[in-house]
Structures are given as structure tokens and as C-alpha cells.
Design a protein around this motif. Structure first.
Motif, PDB file in Angstrom:
ATOM      1  N   TYR A 175      -2.867  -6.187  -1.845  1.00  0.00           N
ATOM      2  CA  TYR A 175      -2.427  -7.202  -0.882  1.00  0.00           C
ATOM      3  C   TYR A 175      -2.519  -6.635   0.525  1.00  0.00           C
ATOM      4  O   TYR A 175      -2.130  -5.489   0.783  1.00  0.00           O
ATOM      5  N   LEU A 180       1.412  -9.902   3.460  1.00  0.00           N
ATOM      6  CA  LEU A 180       2.790  -9.617   3.059  1.00  0.00           C
ATOM      7  C   LEU A 180       3.765  -9.918   4.198  1.00  0.00           C
ATOM      8  O   LEU A 180       4.840 -10.469   3.973  1.00  0.00           O
ATOM      9  N   ALA A 188       7.809  -9.686  -0.906  1.00  0.00           N
ATOM     10  CA  ALA A 188       6.687  -9.227  -0.081  1.00  0.00           C
ATOM     11  C   ALA A 188       7.055  -7.924   0.634  1.00  0.00           C
ATOM     12  O   ALA A 188       6.229  -7.016   0.766  1.00  0.00           O
TER      13      ALA A 188
END
Length: 336
Positions: A175, A180, A188
């Protein structure tokens, strides 16, 4: 293979323990799904009917491996009951599609056995859907098969006749930071802190997350400090872990800057001690090397003097501990 309740869990990687505790909160688990799964069924989940299944599904054939997290859910619109099975991985497991299938069969077996006979023999009997998922935080890419059929030999030749499923993959290190930060929620933030980094980078990550951390509820904030204890703390020297514990225990959402500052001071102290230890070890190593070199030089000098007195080589070996080759080399130097 059996479903067992109340059995002690085998030891797990700190990553597993941290995520088990975190995702045992149904609000965090639902946040995981809603943040990273872009599918209609996620939006249709009835949050009030999200239940952590407190039952162990143990696979004897896999050294008594046990399913990590299983949730029972229900859709809001159709009231369809289904399950999400989540496995936690720190390394790539190439058998994961097969292992997930075995866990799924164990869940279905339990449901079948707990359904009255007249119901399960009815033409209307249906097994609940199970959505398998993997949460992976290893540094390397996840290279295991993403669908079950890829584990079957020559699966391309039997299209339409084979059992198959694809599992969800939460690959933490894949990610992007911007993604995030944009999500701006607890899960996140945890993913950003769990991405590959050196211990000294922790403070920088926390500073980036400070705005998000301030907006967390006290319960959510406690989740993140508990997770830090289980996962990040293991990456720092043991001498500093108790200090990190005290800092995290005393922290709260409205004093995030103080927590980050205290962690920064602790990590700086850790770096200074590591540097000092390195220097001390270097000096000690140099001193030992010097002493050994001086001792060897002294032995050679004794051997030279004994050779000049025509003492036999065997006696010189016993007196100095030098190798015969070295004494012969000294003898040749004296004869030149």
C-alpha cells in the motif's frame, strides 16, 4: 481435523499476536474491510450483526495449525449469513490456498453437524458463503497462488469442472503511503507503522500520523498503543522495551506530541548507546589484537635467541608454542 474450543493456542509471531488483538474488535475488523475491499457485499454488512467466532479450527495435518480470525456476518438488505476467514502471514506460504480450503471445510462441517437433520436434508438447505482472506506484512512480494485452482495440476485442461476460489489479500507493504494517509483511520495508521522501516524511522511515521492519532477515540488509541507493544517494540533492543511500555501506557489521544517526543528521546538514547557500544567493542578488539601481536613478537624474539644458542627446534617449540614452520623460517633468516 476437528473444531476444538478452549485449547491453548500455539506460539505465534509477534505480528500475529498484535493483529489478533487488534482485529478481535469488530469495529476495527469492519474498518479493515471497508477501507481496503471495494466490493458491494462490504457495503451491505450489518455492523450490529458482526460476531467474532470464538471457536478453534485446528488442522492436525499442518502441525496443528489453527485458523487465526473468523467472523460471522450478515447482510443488511437480504439477511444473508456469511463468514470471513482471515489468516495472518509474516512469510509467504505457498500452501495457503489449500490450507484455507481445509479451514473452510471445517467451518462448513461444524455448521452441517449443528443443523437439524430434517433441515440439512431439505432441498432448500444451503451452506453459508465463506470469504477467505490473508493479511501479509512480509517485506518481499506475496508470490503464492491467489486462487485455489492454481494449486491443481493442469487446471487449464478442466475448465468449468474444478473447485476454485480467490482469497482477499491485504499486502501491507504494497500500500502506498499516500493511500494510507488518505484513509486517515486506525487500520490505515497501523499499516503505515507496520511497513518495512528501521527503528529510528518510527518517530517520523508517528509524526506523519499525529493528526490522525489525535482524532482517535480513547479505545482506538489504546488499540494502536497495544499493537505498538506487540509488534514495533520487538524491533528495538530489550534494554529499552520497558521504557517504551511506560511511554505507551501513559499516552492518550490529546497528548500525542508528548508520546512522540518521549519515544524520540528514547530512540535517540538507544542510538547513542549502540554507537558507544560499537566504539567500546572496537577499542577492546584493537587492544586485544595489540596484546596478541605483542605476545607473538615476544615469542619470536625468544625463539631467535634460542636459535642463536643452537638449541634444538623441538625444545624451542615447547618453550614458545610457535609452529615448526615459523621457527624454521626464523632459522633461515638468521642463516642469511
Amino acid at each position: 481435523m476437528t473444531g476444538n474450543e478452549g485449547q491453548p493456542r500455539p506460539p505465534h509471531h509477534p505480528h500475529d499476536k498484535g493483529y489478533r488483538q487488534l482485529l478481535a474488535d469488530k469495529r476495527v475488523f469492519l474498518e479493515l474491510l471497508k477501507t481496503f475491499v471495494r466490493e458491494k457485499w462490504v457495503e451491505a454488512i450489518d455492523a450490529d450483526d458482526l460476531i467474532l467466532v470464538n471457536k478453534s479450527y485446528v488442522l492436525q495435518d499442518f502441525s496443528e495449525k489453527e485458523a487465526d480470525i473468523v467472523y460471522r456476518l450478515k447482510t443488511r438488505d437480504k439477511n444473508v449469513i456469511f463468514y470471513v476467514l482471515l489468516e495472518l502471514q509474516s512469510t509467504v506460504d505457498y500452501l495457503i490456498p489449500f490450507r484455507l480450503l481445509l479451514y473452510m471445510v471445517e467451518i462448513w462441517r461444524e455448521i452441517y453437524n449443528n443443523t437439524p437433520q430434517y433441515e440439512r436434508e431439505s432441498k432448500h438447505f444451503r451452506l453459508p458463503p465463506i470469504i477467505p482472506a490473508v493479511l501479509y506484512n512480509g517485506a518481499g512480494s506475496w508470490t503464492a497462488a491467489l486462487s485455489f485452482r492454481e494449486m491443481l495440476d493442469s487446471y487449464q485442461d478442466f475448465s468449468g469442472h474444478l473447485l476454485d476460489f480467490r482469497y482477499l489479500l491485504f499486502d501491507i507493504n504494497r500500500y502506498r503511503e499516500e493511500e494510507l494517509m488518505r484513509s486517515a483511520n486506525l487500520i490505515a495508521g497501523v499499516f503505515l507503522l507496520d511497513q518495512k522501516m528501521r527503528p529510528e524511522e518510527l518517530v517520523g511515521r508517528l509524526q506523519k500520523l499525529a493528526g490522525i492519532l489525535k482524532r482517535l477515540t480513547p479505545d482506538e488509541f489504546r488499540h494502536i498503543t497495544s499493537w505498538l507493544k506487540n509488534v514495533v517494540k520487538t524491533r528495538i533492543p530489550e534494554d529499552f522495551r520497558e521504557k517504551v511500555d511506560r511511554i505507551l501506557d501513559a499516552s492518550n489521544p490529546w497528548e500525542v506530541e508528548r508520546m512522540i517526543y518521549n519515544l524520540e528521546l528514547t530512540l535517540e538514547e538507544m542510538q547513542r548507546q549502540a554507537l558507544l557500544k560499537g566504539k567500546m567493542e572496537g577499542k577492546l578488539e584493537g587492544k586485544l589484537e595489540g596484546e596478541l601481536e605483542g605476545e607473538l613478537k615476544g615469542k619470536r624474539e625468544v625463539a631467535r635467541n634460542l636459535l642463536l644458542l643452537n638449541i634444538d627446534i623441538d625444545t624451542i617449540i615447547k618453550a614458545t608454542g610457535l609452529d615448526p614452520e615459523e621457527i624454521n623460517a626464523l632459522k633461515k633468516q638468521l642463516e642469511q
